[in-house]
Structures are given as structure tokens and as C-alpha cells.
Write a protein that holds these residues in place. Structure first.
Motif, PDB file in Angstrom:
ATOM      1  N   VAL A  77     -14.496  26.898  15.701  1.00 45.15           N
ATOM      2  CA  VAL A  77     -14.412  26.125  14.457  1.00 45.15           C
ATOM      3  C   VAL A  77     -12.999  26.236  13.884  1.00 45.15           C
ATOM      4  O   VAL A  77     -12.409  25.243  13.427  1.00 45.15           O
ATOM      5  CB  VAL A  77     -15.461  26.619  13.434  1.00 45.15           C
ATOM      6  CG1 VAL A  77     -15.303  25.883  12.114  1.00 45.15           C
ATOM      7  CG2 VAL A  77     -16.872  26.438  13.985  1.00 45.15           C
ATOM      8  N   TYR A  81      -9.421  23.403  14.552  1.00 43.65           N
ATOM      9  CA  TYR A  81      -8.635  23.000  13.375  1.00 43.65           C
ATOM     10  C   TYR A  81      -7.168  23.390  13.545  1.00 43.65           C
ATOM     11  O   TYR A  81      -6.264  22.595  13.275  1.00 43.65           O
ATOM     12  CB  TYR A  81      -9.233  23.666  12.136  1.00 43.65           C
ATOM     13  CG  TYR A  81      -8.617  23.238  10.822  1.00 43.65           C
ATOM     14  CD1 TYR A  81      -9.209  22.233  10.066  1.00 43.65           C
ATOM     15  CD2 TYR A  81      -7.468  23.834  10.323  1.00 43.65           C
ATOM     16  CE1 TYR A  81      -8.666  21.835   8.843  1.00 43.65           C
ATOM     17  CE2 TYR A  81      -6.911  23.450   9.116  1.00 43.65           C
ATOM     18  CZ  TYR A  81      -7.521  22.459   8.378  1.00 43.65           C
ATOM     19  OH  TYR A  81      -6.972  22.065   7.179  1.00 43.65           O
ATOM     20  N   CYS A 119     -18.216  16.919   8.759  1.00 40.92           N
ATOM     21  CA  CYS A 119     -18.436  18.366   8.894  1.00 40.92           C
ATOM     22  C   CYS A 119     -19.633  18.809   8.055  1.00 40.92           C
ATOM     23  O   CYS A 119     -20.463  19.614   8.500  1.00 40.92           O
ATOM     24  CB  CYS A 119     -17.184  19.132   8.451  1.00 40.92           C
ATOM     25  SG  CYS A 119     -15.784  19.051   9.594  1.00 40.92           S
ATOM     26  N   ARG A 140     -14.173  19.400  12.908  1.00 36.91           N
ATOM     27  CA  ARG A 140     -13.094  20.237  12.381  1.00 36.91           C
ATOM     28  C   ARG A 140     -11.768  19.905  13.064  1.00 36.91           C
ATOM     29  O   ARG A 140     -10.700  19.995  12.444  1.00 36.91           O
ATOM     30  CB  ARG A 140     -13.418  21.721  12.574  1.00 36.91           C
ATOM     31  CG  ARG A 140     -14.397  22.264  11.564  1.00 36.91           C
ATOM     32  CD  ARG A 140     -13.769  22.416  10.196  1.00 36.91           C
ATOM     33  NE  ARG A 140     -12.965  23.629  10.074  1.00 36.91           N
ATOM     34  CZ  ARG A 140     -12.237  23.943   9.022  1.00 36.91           C
ATOM     35  NH1 ARG A 140     -12.183  23.114   7.990  1.00 36.91           N
ATOM     36  NH2 ARG A 140     -11.532  25.052   8.983  1.00 36.91           N
ATOM     37  N   GLN A 143     -10.583  16.891  11.321  1.00 37.89           N
ATOM     38  CA  GLN A 143     -10.108  17.302  10.002  1.00 37.89           C
ATOM     39  C   GLN A 143      -8.733  17.960  10.105  1.00 37.89           C
ATOM     40  O   GLN A 143      -7.868  17.763   9.233  1.00 37.89           O
ATOM     41  CB  GLN A 143     -11.116  18.272   9.383  1.00 37.89           C
ATOM     42  CG  GLN A 143     -10.974  18.458   7.888  1.00 37.89           C
ATOM     43  CD  GLN A 143     -12.006  19.434   7.339  1.00 37.89           C
ATOM     44  OE1 GLN A 143     -12.408  20.373   8.006  1.00 37.89           O
ATOM     45  NE2 GLN A 143     -12.440  19.212   6.111  1.00 37.89           N
TER      46      GLN A 143
END
Length: 557
Positions: A77, A81, A119, A140, A143
Motif C-alpha cells: 500500500v 504510492y 481507495c 494507491r 493516488q
């Protein structure tokens, strides 16, 4: 509105008639008061979103992992990112040099907001047959791309609308917003997770992001270079990605597998080979993704080294302060998070003061040197902490570290923008964020590996004879030990003498942690001592009060 800068000697000229627009900034792209207010609101809210996201989600992770059944995959996770945001910064910053800022910034903000909603909804609906945890990892990553576009362009936009002398106070303000988000993010995330749902740590981005997108779309002019055909450096994008992805994966896996593990070794070899390919590509590219000529400029080269050392020495070590407070001092996880507040408050205060100082004096070298000295002193004080250290001493040490960190935050971007040609302003600005990110990632990997090695050697040497291996397994990773301690107490209590044995083992943990943490804090002090030397070599180029550059004038629409 359409305007162009046609007088490279005197900078932006005043309107010929009182009826014309009244500009209140003196950068390459002057803004009216209404445009300035709307643009600053949009930029501040966008930065707030990106900053909060890095702290607010961490508090919710235990609940997310439990609900989505993803304990084995939870590092991805963060890794997804990190990979996406680190790559996005230099790529989109350079593209904005070629095609303009507004479009890329808006698309980045929109992508961040939409992916935040995805998310929050992970696991609520079917998506390509993936379970909720895999959905969250993919979203993620998206994002992270949006966050990289926002952060990569935001400080470049500040450089567009303010002359170098003006930028200091505004960049100090933005650095303060980042610090405040770091302070309140964990508390806000915990409250939302307990009172509403972990999904609201993502959903909260939607209304704030909508306001940010709307204000930027309405008030921020479309800043772009003169229209011409450009050659996108696709090979540069590929080789940079092929170097960074294995590098970041290797540094992420070092703590679990060690530096000699085949997967880590091969990833590092691939990263080095592709880094060489990237350099060769950039030397030959017509419009390179990262112009290597930038680093012929002494200011930009030294700032890149300085932010790398800052990332490694400061941010690479600061992550382990909560471990000292929890594993050595016995402070709860919740309280250890709140004890980081003095550090961030110190950073917020001095980032604002440093910005004001540079704006008033036009000088940046002294803050850079003073900041690195303060951080080096703080690292030495951290290295002196032991089992008798009090909370007050830890707080005092963190205040010193925060004061130094805040002084340096806005300085390097200011110095780089003051020296970089306007045509590559985005790439130059992104380089400071890029090297800081690589430095902090490398620092976390090196210091984390060193800590685990020292910890295991010290802990195993003190284990009483006859303790079964299965009882020692939970103690292999001190980073997870604090979280599972309640379960260990319950498990050991089931056996005769279990409680006493657990007390002995936890005492060994404390001693081993003290030694390991002292060593990595000292290593951080060495990195920051090198930073002092580098900052002493930084040329002092007075910050300009207007933009002066003789080339084809960019335009605003």
C-alpha cells in the motif's frame, strides 16, 4: 486574458492605463489580487491534501488490514504510492516546462481526488476480479501519481508567479502547511477511523479537493511556453522508470531479506545499469527529461547533494524516534505520535521565519548552514539517549531538530529557482524534491538494515539457554514487536514461568534497541556533518527582485 512579457531587461511592465489589470506579483507571470487569492487557496488546499495523505492513512492501516484481510500485502500500500509519486515528480515537472503548468496540475489534482474516492471504496465492489486489498494497492498507485504531479508542480508555480526575492515568505508558508498536516494528520486519522470508518481517511479528500480544483481552474492563468513542436523524451521516461522502480523495490525489501538476498542484488544491479542508460539517453536527447546541463551550475549541483544528505540524515532517521519512545521508554504508540509534535512545531516556526529572512535580505546561505548545524547537533543528542533519558530530554532534542529542519526546508528550492533557466524551471525545481525523496528512501533502508543487524546480534547474544526457537520468533523484528506485545503477554502467560521469561526477553529487546538506535542516530549525525560542509560550499547568489531573462517570452491565457 492574454499577456506576454516583452521587456526582458526590466521585467513585467506596468499597465499603460489605469483601466488595465493591476498586478500584485512581480514574477514572470504577474497575477491580479483576485487571481493571487484564488491561486493560493487552490495551491494550499492541494498541498494540504497531499501532506495529510502521507500521515492520516498510516493511523488507519491496522483497521484497513484487518477488514481487507491483507496483512501479508500491507507494505505494498505504501510501496505503490512511493513508486508512483517519486516517478511522477520529475516526469510531469519537465512536461510542464514544455506544455504549460495548469493542465498537468489540474489533471494531477483531479486524479488524486478520484483515486481517493476509489481507495475509500476498495472492496465494496468488484474490480477485475481483485479483492479489496489488491484494489487498494492499485488505487494507491494512482493516488501517488496525482500526488507527484501536485507536489512536483506546486513549487514551480510559486516560482512562476513570484520573483525570487518574494518567493521565500510564500514557500515558507507552504512548508508550514506541510508541517501542520504532519502534526494533525495522525490525530485526525485516528478520530475518523474510530468515529466513522477508515474509508473516511480517503473520502475526506473529496470535498477539499473539489474546492482546490475549482479555484485553480477559475483563477490560475494558463501559463505555457511559446507554441512550438516538442520532442518528448520517451526513452528518458522509460530508462528513469526502469532504474527507479527496481531501486525503490530493492530498498523496500532490504529490511525483510537483507542486502545479499538474490532478489535485492539483482534489483540493485538493474537499477545501476538503467541509471547509466538514463544518463546516456539524457546526453543525447533533443529535449531531455532531466537536462544534465543543470548540474553544471554549482548552485544546483550543491543543492542536490545537500537535499540528498538532508533526506538521508534527517528523514531517514526521524522515522525511528517513535521506536525509541515505544521500545526503550515504554511510551504507548498513541502518545509517541503526539510527542513528535514539538519537532513539527519547531519546523513550522522556522520555515516561516526562514522564508521571511530570505525575502527581506535576498540571501539564503546562512539559513542553510545554521539549519544543518542545528540538525547535526540534534542527531548527536539523539545518539546520546539511553535507558535513563526522560521525556523532557527527548522533547528538547526534537525541538532542536525541528528548528533546523524548518530553516532548511524552503532554502534549496529558492536557491535552485534563482539559478535555473526559466525554460527548465520545472525540471530544476523537481530535482530538489527528487533527490530528497531518494535520499530519505536510501536512508531508511540503510539505517533500518543496520538497526536490525545490531539488534539481532545483541538480542541473540543475551537470550537465556534453553529457550525454544518458536518463542523467539516474534522478537526478530522490533518494528512489529510493540504492536503485538499484548498478544505476547497472553501467550507467555499460558506457560509456567512464561511471564518471567517474557520480562527477561523484553529487557533484552530494550538493551539491544538502545545500542542499535544510538548507532543509526550517530550515522545520521555524520550525514548531517557532511551537510554542513556542503552548505558552506554553496555559492551565495543574491535573490532577484524581478524576473530577467532574454529568450522568447512565455504567455498567460
Amino acid at each position: 486574458m492574454s499577456a506576454s512579457l516583452t521587456d526582458p531587461e526590466s521585467g513585467p511592465t506596468a499597465p499603460a492605463a489605469p483601466a488595465g489589470p493591476i498586478y500584485v506579483t512581480s514574477g514572470a507571470f504577474p497575477l491580479t489580487r483576485e487571481q493571487l487569492i484564488g491561486t493560493l487557496i487552490g495551491l494550499l488546499l492541494s498541498l494540504l491534501l497531499a501532506a495529510l495523505d502521507q500521515t492520516i492513512v498510516g493511523t488507519a492501516m491496522p483497521r484497513i488490514i484487518a477488514q481487507l484481510n491483507g496483512f501479508e500485502r500491507y507494505p505494498w500500500v505504501t510501496t505503490a504510492y512511493l513508486l508512483a509519486s517519486t516517478l511522477a515528480v520529475p516526469i510531469f515537472a519537465r512536461l510542464s516546462d514544455l506544455y504549460g503548468r495548469k493542465g498537468f496540475f489540474l489533471w494531477g489534482a483531479v486524479l488524486f481526488v478520484v483515486s481517493s474516492g476509489l481507495c475509500g471504496a476498495a472492496g465494496e465492489w468488484e474490480f477485475w476480479g481483485l479483492d479489496g486489498m489488491n484494489q487498494l494497492i492499485i488505487f494507491r498507485g494512482l493516488q501517488g501519481i496525482g500526488a507527484g504531479m501536485i507536489v512536483g508542480l506546486l513549487f514551480t508555480i510559486i516560482g512562476d508567479i513570484f520573483a525570487p526575492r518574494e518567493r521565500g515568505k510564500y514557500q515558507g508558508l507552504f512548508a508550514a502547511v506541510w508541517g501542520l498536516a504532519s502534526i494533525f494528520g495522525p490525530t485526525l486519522g485516528g478520530w475518523m477511523t474510530d468515529s466513522l470508518s477508515w474509508r473516511w481517511t480517503f473520502y475526506v479528500n473529496l470535498p477539499v479537493g473539489a474546492v482546490a480544483v475549482a479555484t485553480i481552474a477559475m483563477e490560475f492563468p494558463n501559463i505555457r511556453p511559446p507554441r512550438k513542436e516538442h520532442v518528448i523524451d520517451w526513452m528518458g521516461v522509460f530508462t528513469l522508470s526502469a532504474s527507479l522502480i527496481p531501486l525503490l523495490l530493492a530498498l523496500t525489501w532490504v529490511s525483510d531479506y537483507g542486502w545479499t538476498a538474490p532478489r535485492v542484488v539483482w534489483l540493485l544491479v538493474m537499477a545501476v545499469l538503467m541509471a547509466v542508460a538514463f544518463i546516456v539517453t539524457e546526453m543525447r536527447a533533443v529535449e531531455p527529461l532531466l537536462p544534465l546541463s543543470l548540474f553544471k551550475n554549482r548552485v544546483i549541483a550543491i543543492c542536490s547533494i545537500a537535499v540528498f544528505l538532508l533526506g538521508m540524515g534527517m528523514f531517514g532517521v526521524i522515522l525511528y524516534l517513535p521506536l525509541f519512545m515505544q521500545g526503550v521508554m515504554g511510551i504507548s504508540a498513541t502518545k509517541s505520535g503526539s510527542l513528535l509534535t514539538p519537532l513539527m512545531m519547531g519546523a513550522v516556526l522556522t520555515s516561516i521565519l526562514a522564508g521571511q529572512y530570505t525575502s527581506r535580505t535576498g540571501k539564503y546561505k546562512m539559513p542553510a548552514v545554521v539549519g544543518s548545524v542545528l540538525v547535526a547537533i540534534a542527531m548527536i543528542l539523539f545518539a546520546r539517549m539511553d535507558g535513563s533519558t526522560t521525556e523532557f530530554e527527548v522533547i528538547c532534542n526534537m525541538v532542536i531538530a525541528g528548528l533546523g529542519m524548518g530553516v532548511m526546508q524552503p532554502i534549496y528550492t529558492l536557491a535552485v529557482q534563482n539559478s535555473a533557466p526559466r525554460a527548465v524551471m520545472g525540471a530544476a525545481t523537481a530535482s530538489t524534491q527528487f533527490f530528497r525523496s531518494i535520499g530519505s528512501t536510501l536512508g531508511v533502508a540503510i539505517f533500518g538494515s543496520l538497526l536490525l543487524t545490531l539488534y539481532k546480534n545483541d538480542f541473540n547474544a543475551a537470550v537465556p539457554q534453553g529457550v525454544p526457537a518458536i518463542a523467539l520468533k516474534p522478537f526478530s523484528n522490533p518494528l512489529m514487536l510493540v504492536q503485538i506485545k499484548p498478544r505476547l503477554v497472553a501467550a507467555f502467560a499460558q506457560y509456567p514461568g512464561g511471564k518471567e521469561l517474557l520480562d527477561v526477553l523484553m529487557g533484552n529487546v530494550r538493551v539491544a534497541l538502545i545500542h542499535g538506535l544510538q548507532v543509526i542516530f550517530f550515522a545520521g549525525a555524520v550525514a548531517m556533518a557532511l551537510g554542513i560542509i556542503v552548505n558552506l560550499l554553496l555559492p551565495e547568489v543574491p535573490l532577484r527582485t524581478v524576473e530577467v531573462e532574454a529568450h522568447a517570452a512565455p504567455v498567460m491565457e
